[in-house]
Design an enzyme around this catalytic site. Structure first.
Site, mmCIF file in Angstrom:
data_model
loop_
_atom_site.group_PDB
_atom_site.id
_atom_site.type_symbol
_atom_site.label_atom_id
_atom_site.label_comp_id
_atom_site.label_asym_id
_atom_site.label_seq_id
_atom_site.Cartn_x
_atom_site.Cartn_y
_atom_site.Cartn_z
ATOM 1 N N ILE A 279 0.456 -4.824 15.991
ATOM 2 C CA ILE A 279 0.863 -3.425 15.923
ATOM 3 C C ILE A 279 0.564 -2.883 14.533
ATOM 4 C CG2 ILE A 279 2.660 -3.681 17.676
ATOM 5 C CD1 ILE A 279 4.735 -3.629 15.409
ATOM 6 N N SER A 280 0.359 -1.582 14.459
ATOM 7 C CA SER A 280 0.114 -0.884 13.197
ATOM 8 C C SER A 280 -1.142 -1.452 12.540
ATOM 9 C CB SER A 280 1.349 -0.980 12.295
ATOM 10 O OG SER A 280 1.259 -0.115 11.196
ATOM 11 N N ASN A 281 -1.063 -1.928 11.302
ATOM 12 C CA ASN A 281 -2.240 -2.551 10.701
ATOM 13 C C ASN A 281 -2.676 -3.775 11.490
ATOM 14 O OD1 ASN A 281 -2.321 -0.642 8.709
ATOM 15 N ND2 ASN A 281 -1.695 -1.984 7.049
ATOM 16 N N GLY A 303 -1.321 -2.303 19.493
ATOM 17 C CA GLY A 303 -0.254 -1.320 19.506
ATOM 18 C C GLY A 303 -0.297 -0.426 18.289
#
Length: 618
Positions: A279-281, A303
């Site tokens: 998720i994210s980075n 994500g």
């Protein structure tokens, strides 16, 4: 057809004939188009985790993870490796998941079941890099050797090596899959320049020049003081190598499994399923891994990914982040007060937002004779560059916590490959006094950095030193300098833009199943700049196996749903990550089609507790 991954099922399957399957996994001398395995990274440290110290929660269980106070150290100035690991797991769970009693974790979704097993860790270095990244593999005792599975999970944000434990561990470990983690060249391996102390492989402090297993040894100029950390000071631009970090973590997992189960070796990409999730980075990292050549990766679940593609409205994080650092404090004043979730100390920050409006207007960046007109001007500017109302509303949290400036300071250093003391806007990092002046860190503060820090200051006793800090709008000059590194001219700006260009994503390998999951209300990594352009580019390139789930009322930080105003209006994203993994795994097993695109009508919990009806699944 996707290659078969469970070799102990081969005898019956292969009787069907090579004409149906093309080839069977484990067949000698199988040709692997475009894939050349690199030398495996060998485990450098192995630990066992059973009884009161398991893989998933370090023995804390749900109650221990929910505890407001972190697990204590027997000696605050000298924590041992086991204490640091337990506290790192506690910290990273709490940084990612909503563990509040009404949040539904462990009852409506997710698992904290105790999983005994072993951990294998090492320092790995991608070719050309100055500094290593951490890799760590959790191998459950119940690893399913008949259905060999590795889930590779790069850390969220700039977190340490356990930074994706809440994303991958609860789904994979109880199923008998191994989980491979990487800090992807960032992490919490802070270096105390005053004391000459860094972080060893086991998380304990080690003196530079003496310890041989330090995770980060920067180039230290004479007279340097304060704190250095890998994301800002490695001079590697780690984001450009995210995909390679993920692949090395997968390779390390195969090596670790071979050591864990020598009777079943070798473990290879031919006979072991590999799914990448983040998720994210971490979501951006798995998408970068998806583009690498070779048939080594079986599926990807990304994500809320920080991913940059050119065209289709794509913008890099540094671009929209520096824009937000300047304009968003003022623009938020244009939105009705009841439209915003309340960031910390809202009443205290609004005067600062009005001050930002006035200084922006004085600098010619917005128009308006009063704060109302100025806020409208800032808002209209942001809307004109693609910001949605949903992203602006959720972005109030990033303004309240000063996240935009924190991210921009670190990323400018990384993109420009600037070493210690060389930040083009004069920023640095150190422990601070109450008046924000720098001081030396204490041993107790230093002892918590590896376990507690999120990989980007401020936090955990380390703050940002802003050489341009000045009244009346103290952070404006620094924010303008950071913005100029993207929009301006000159060598520093050219260097930052070149670093950003090196992070552009390419399309995933043809035929690779990829599922992108993003909240429509994400205020830190808005999907309009990231996921939506990536999916559009993939479709344009003919990548028909790229799916896209848009989660209504999903924002970026599940952990902040513990704040009542956020939990009331926003839905958690982790349930959809676990569901995406379920669907992708079933598809690989031949039990269903790839998940179709979906707009999911999730909602917040309101004044009550999370229930399944609030989290419909596609």
């Amino acid at each position: 057809m996707h290659r078969l991954k469970f070799p102990l099922l081969l005898p019956a399957v292969c009787l069907l004939g090579a004409g149906l399957l093309g080839a069977c996994a484990g067949t000698p001398n199988r040709e692997r188009t475009g894939y050349e395995p690199s030398a495996m990274i060998q485990p450098q440290r192995v630990t066992e985790h059973r009884g009161s110290d398991d893989l998933l929660t370090a023995g804390l269980g749900l109650d221990g993870l929910r505890a407001m106070a972190p697990p204590a150290f027997a000696d605050a100035a000298n924590p041992d490796a086991a204490e640091l690991r337990r506290r790192a797991i506690w910290s990273n769970w709490r940084g990612i998941a909503d563990l509040s009693p009404t949040g539904g974790y462990g009852t409506v979704y997710g698992s904290v079941v105790a999983v005994p097993g072993r951990e294998y860790s090492a320092l790995a270095t991608v070719p050309g890099a100055k500094q290593p990244h951490r890799v760590l593999v959790q191998v459950p005792d119940d690893f399913d050797q008949k259905r060999r599975c590795v889930v590779v999970a790069p850390a969220s944000g700039s977190r340490g090596v356990y930074g994706a434990i809440a994303v991958a561990g609860p789904w994979a470990l109880p199923k008998g899959c191994a989980v491979a983690y990487t800090d992807k060249g960032a992490g919490s391996d802070y270096v105390d320049l005053d004391a000459g102390i860094g972080v060893r492989l086991d998380g304990t402090p080690g003196r530079i020049g003496e310890a041989t297993d330090l995770a980060f040894v920067p180039e230290i100029p004479a007279g340097a003081t304060g704190v250095a950390f890998k994301h800002a000071h490695s001079q590697d631009n780690p984001e450009a190598d995210w995909g390679r970090h993920v692949k090395q973590a997968a390779e390390f997992a195969l090596s670790a499994l071979g050591q864990a189960f020598p009777q079943s070796a070798p473990f290879t990409f031919d006979n072991t399923r590999v799914i990448a999730v983040g998720i994210s980075n971490g979501g951006g990292a798995v998408l970068r891994a998806a583009e690498l050549e070779g048939d080594w990766l079986d599926a990807v679940v990304a994500g809320e990914p920080n991913v940059f593609v050119e065209g289709h409205g794509g913008r890099p994080l540094y671009d929209f982040g520096t824009e937000a650092a300047l304009l968003m404090p003022c623009a938020l004043l244009h939105l009705p007060a009841d439209a915003l979730p309340q960031p910390p100390l809202r009443a205290q920050v609004e005067p600062l937002w009005k001050l930002r409006c006035a200084t922006l207007q004085a600098g010619g960046l917005i128009e308006g004779a009063d704060s109302i007109a100025q806020a409208r001007s800032a808002y209209e500017r942001m809307r004109a560059t693609g910001w949605t109302d949903e992203a602006l509303q959720a972005g109030a949290l990033s303004v309240g916590f000063d996240l935009w400036r924190s991210v921009a300071v670190t990323y400018a250093s990384a993109y420009g490959r600037h070493g210690i003391g060389a930040h083009p806007c004069g920023f640095a990092f150190a422990a601070q006094n109450p008046d924000f002046s720098p001081r030396s860190a204490t041993a107790a503060e230093r002892g918590t950095w590896w376990s507690d820090a999120a990989g980007i200051p401020p936090g955990n006793g380390v703050g940002i030193l802003d050489a341009k800090l000045a009244p009346p709008d103290f952070t404006l000059a620094g924010a303008q300098c950071l913005r100029d590194l993207y929009t301006g001219k000159g060598e520093p700006a050219n260097g930052v833009r070149a670093g950003i260009a090196a992070t552009r994503a390419s399309m995933p390998r043809a035929g690779l199943p990829v599922l992108v999951v993003h909240g429509t209300d994400d205020g830190l990594v808005p999907p309009v700049f990231t996921s939506a352009p990536y999916v559009a580019a993939a479709r344009e390139a003919g990548r028909t196996q790229v799916g896209y789930w848009q989660v209504r009322n999903g924002e970026h930080f599940d952990a902040f749903l513990a704040l009542p105003a956020y939990g009331a209006r926003y839905a958690p994203m982790l349930p959809y990550m676990y569901a995406a993994l379920d669907r992708v795994s079933a598809h690989l097993d031949g039990q269903g089609a790839l998940p179709a695109d979906a707009v999911i009508q999730a909602r917040g919990r309101g004044a009550g507790a999370v229930d399944a009806a609030q989290l419909p699944m596609p």
